[in-house]
Design a protein around this motif. Structure first.
Motif, short mmCIF file in Angstrom:
data_model
loop_
_atom_site.label_atom_id
_atom_site.label_comp_id
_atom_site.label_asym_id
_atom_site.label_seq_id
_atom_site.Cartn_x
_atom_site.Cartn_y
_atom_site.Cartn_z
N ALA A 194 -10.29 3.80 5.74
CA ALA A 194 -11.32 4.67 5.02
C ALA A 194 -11.68 3.81 3.88
O ALA A 194 -12.59 3.85 3.20
N VAL A 195 -10.49 3.74 3.05
CA VAL A 195 -10.55 3.21 1.65
C VAL A 195 -11.16 2.02 1.50
O VAL A 195 -11.94 1.67 0.54
N PHE A 196 -10.89 1.08 2.40
CA PHE A 196 -11.60 -0.36 2.41
C PHE A 196 -12.72 -0.34 3.20
O PHE A 196 -13.12 -1.52 3.30
N ASP A 197 -13.04 0.78 4.01
CA ASP A 197 -14.21 0.61 4.65
C ASP A 197 -14.36 -0.17 5.84
O ASP A 197 -15.28 -0.87 5.98
N GLY A 198 -13.15 -0.31 6.32
CA GLY A 198 -13.00 -1.34 7.33
C GLY A 198 -13.15 -2.81 7.13
O GLY A 198 -13.41 -3.73 8.38
N ARG A 199 -13.21 -3.02 5.91
CA ARG A 199 -13.29 -4.42 5.46
C ARG A 199 -12.12 -5.28 4.90
O ARG A 199 -12.39 -5.96 4.04
N HIS A 200 -10.94 -4.78 5.02
CA HIS A 200 -9.78 -4.97 4.72
C HIS A 200 -9.38 -6.62 4.91
O HIS A 200 -8.39 -7.25 4.14
N THR A 201 -10.01 -7.30 5.85
CA THR A 201 -9.63 -8.75 6.37
C THR A 201 -10.49 -9.66 5.30
O THR A 201 -10.29 -10.89 5.42
N MET A 202 -11.58 -9.17 4.48
CA MET A 202 -12.46 -10.00 3.55
C MET A 202 -11.30 -10.49 2.73
O MET A 202 -10.41 -9.95 2.26
N SER A 203 -11.99 -11.87 2.04
CA SER A 203 -11.25 -12.59 1.16
C SER A 203 -10.87 -11.67 -0.24
O SER A 203 -11.61 -10.89 -0.70
N GLY A 204 -9.42 -11.44 -0.51
CA GLY A 204 -9.01 -10.85 -1.70
C GLY A 204 -8.45 -9.35 -1.11
O GLY A 204 -7.66 -8.87 -1.96
N ARG A 205 -9.15 -8.83 -0.10
CA ARG A 205 -8.83 -7.44 0.26
C ARG A 205 -7.62 -7.07 1.07
O ARG A 205 -6.92 -6.23 0.82
N ALA A 206 -6.95 -8.21 1.76
CA ALA A 206 -5.77 -8.14 2.59
C ALA A 206 -4.75 -7.77 1.37
O ALA A 206 -3.83 -6.83 1.76
N GLY A 207 -4.66 -8.49 0.33
CA GLY A 207 -3.57 -8.32 -0.49
C GLY A 207 -3.38 -7.08 -1.23
O GLY A 207 -2.48 -6.63 -1.50
N VAL A 208 -4.65 -6.81 -1.54
CA VAL A 208 -4.81 -5.57 -2.19
C VAL A 208 -4.41 -4.23 -1.23
O VAL A 208 -3.75 -3.34 -1.66
N ARG A 209 -4.97 -4.29 0.05
CA ARG A 209 -4.24 -3.48 1.08
C ARG A 209 -2.83 -3.33 1.17
O ARG A 209 -2.19 -2.29 1.06
N ARG A 210 -2.16 -4.65 1.02
CA ARG A 210 -0.56 -4.41 1.27
C ARG A 210 -0.14 -3.87 0.19
O ARG A 210 1.16 -3.08 0.30
N SER A 211 -0.61 -3.92 -1.16
CA SER A 211 0.01 -3.72 -2.21
C SER A 211 -0.14 -2.11 -2.06
O SER A 211 0.41 -1.31 -3.05
N MET A 212 -1.02 -1.57 -1.51
CA MET A 212 -1.01 -0.10 -1.39
C MET A 212 -0.47 0.62 -0.14
O MET A 212 -0.73 1.76 0.07
N THR A 213 0.36 -0.30 0.65
CA THR A 213 0.87 0.38 1.87
C THR A 213 2.32 0.86 1.66
O THR A 213 3.08 -0.01 1.35
N PRO A 214 2.62 2.21 1.93
CA PRO A 214 4.06 2.30 1.68
C PRO A 214 4.85 2.29 3.15
O PRO A 214 4.28 1.96 4.33
N GLU A 215 6.19 1.86 2.91
CA GLU A 215 6.96 1.21 3.86
C GLU A 215 8.12 2.18 3.94
O GLU A 215 9.19 1.70 3.17
N LEU A 216 8.31 3.52 4.43
CA LEU A 216 9.30 4.30 4.45
C LEU A 216 10.64 3.48 5.30
O LEU A 216 10.48 3.29 6.23
N PRO A 217 11.93 3.41 4.54
CA PRO A 217 12.81 2.65 5.08
C PRO A 217 13.61 3.55 6.22
O PRO A 217 13.05 4.78 6.40
N ASP A 218 14.27 2.94 7.01
CA ASP A 218 14.96 3.48 8.11
C ASP A 218 15.77 4.61 7.83
O ASP A 218 16.09 5.87 8.46
#
Length: 325
Positions: free
Chosen positions: A154-178
């Motif tokens: 929703a934040v990236f409006d479905g266009r997170h694969t465009m140039s520059g967006r994939a890295g920004v998306r990864r930087s906003m992704t939480p990864e809760l440890p086991d």
């Protein structure tokens, strides 16, 4: 009878094996007679013999066996598992590994419950809010990924694969440890609640769009600095020095801020850079943005980010004061 004959007679006597009554066994092990009788009836420790009157007598190995049983019971093992250990069907190493894994699962569940209750204690939630918090805390890894994936889509409006967006998306992704800490679980519940808020999604979508608009279009063009990052660097000294945003001392800071941000965004020809920059920084001033990235850092075990709100607020006040002149 001479000495040799006496010694031979003694050697030929049958070996008398030490045995204990159930009361003596209780005194030696610290267990109650009732408990020993219970273990005996369950086949965990068996009497070596019975007296003509039917009383149980136990061999010396029963002392060590009961000591092991007591230790395993204190560690939380069930009687069926203990019987298999004492009958040598399972090794202690196997049992310890299985039980440690089970305890880890229980600890994780307890940590989740504690985190939910701690968070609830600080906000006086409704029943519905409490139920939602519990559900968010107990999501599986796949369910967590799906929830965050929907938020970022929703934040990236479905266009997170465009140039520059994939890295920004990864930087906003939480990864809760086991095996998260209580703080990480609390941060996850709060961040997950934020991600479900339509208003917050709109705010983050606007921020991402503004950030992506600052990036160059050409694939071979070197990236320009982010406008918010430029503002943060330029305004930090003024805020730290206590310069008021509407004072004359702030004029050179605002002039440099406007020029550098326009350069960073590729808007050097803009006739009214103050208005554009004011809109850009007002969108970035939402305190929920800082909170999201603070919670994200806790979950991912990253260094705590510097809050942007005080610096952005100073910049917005300074730009508004000059726009009104």
């Amino acid at each position: 009878m001479n000495e040799r004959t006496s010694r031979q007679s003694h050697d030929q006597q049958p070996f008398v094996r030490a045995s204990y009554s159930i009361g003596e066994l209780a005194r030696r092990t610290g267990l109650t007679v009732k408990k020993i009788r219970f273990y005996s009836d369950r086949g965990i420790v068996t009497p070596a013999e019975r007296t003509p009157a039917g009383y149980r007598r136990y061999g010396p190995e029963a002392v060590a066996r009961l000591a092991l049983v007591r230790t395993l019971r204190e560690l939380g093992l069930g009687l069926d598992v203990i019987r298999r250990v004492t009958n040598q069907e399972l090794t202690l190493g196997q049992v310890a590994a299985e039980h440690a894994a089970a305890l880890n699962a229980q600890i994780s569940i307890l940590r989740l419950r504690q985190a939910v209750l701690t968070a609830a204690a600080g906000r006086e939630p409704t029943f519905e809010e409490m139920e939602r918090m519990h559900q968010l805390a107990t999501l599986s890894e796949a369910e967590r990924r799906r929830l965050i994936g929907e938020f970022l889509d929703a934040v990236f409006d479905g266009r997170h694969t465009m140039s520059g967006r994939a890295g920004v998306r990864r930087s906003m992704t939480p990864e809760l440890p086991d095996s998260p800490t209580q703080e990480q679980v609390e941060a996850w519940v709060e961040l997950a609640e934020m991600s479900l808020d339509p208003g917050f999604r709109d705010v983050m979508r606007s921020l991402v769009e503004d950030h992506m608009a600052d990036l160059p279009d050409g694939a071979g063009t070197p990236p320009r600095p982010d406008v918010v990052a430029v503002a943060r660097e330029l305004v930090q000294a003024a805020v730290s020095s206590g310069i008021s945003p509407d004072s004359p001392q702030a004029d050179p800071v605002v002039a440099t801020l406007t020029t550098q941000c326009a350069l960073a965004a590729g808007r050097t020809d803009d006739a009214q850079p103050h208005h554009w920059l004011l809109h850009r920084l007002e969108a970035a001033s939402d305190p929920r943005r800082d909170r999201y990235f603070d919670r994200l850092a806790v979950i991912n075990d990253w260094p705590a980010p510097e809050p942007l709100a005080p610096l952005i607020d100073w910049s917005v006040q300074a730009l508004r004061a000059r726009a009104a002149r």
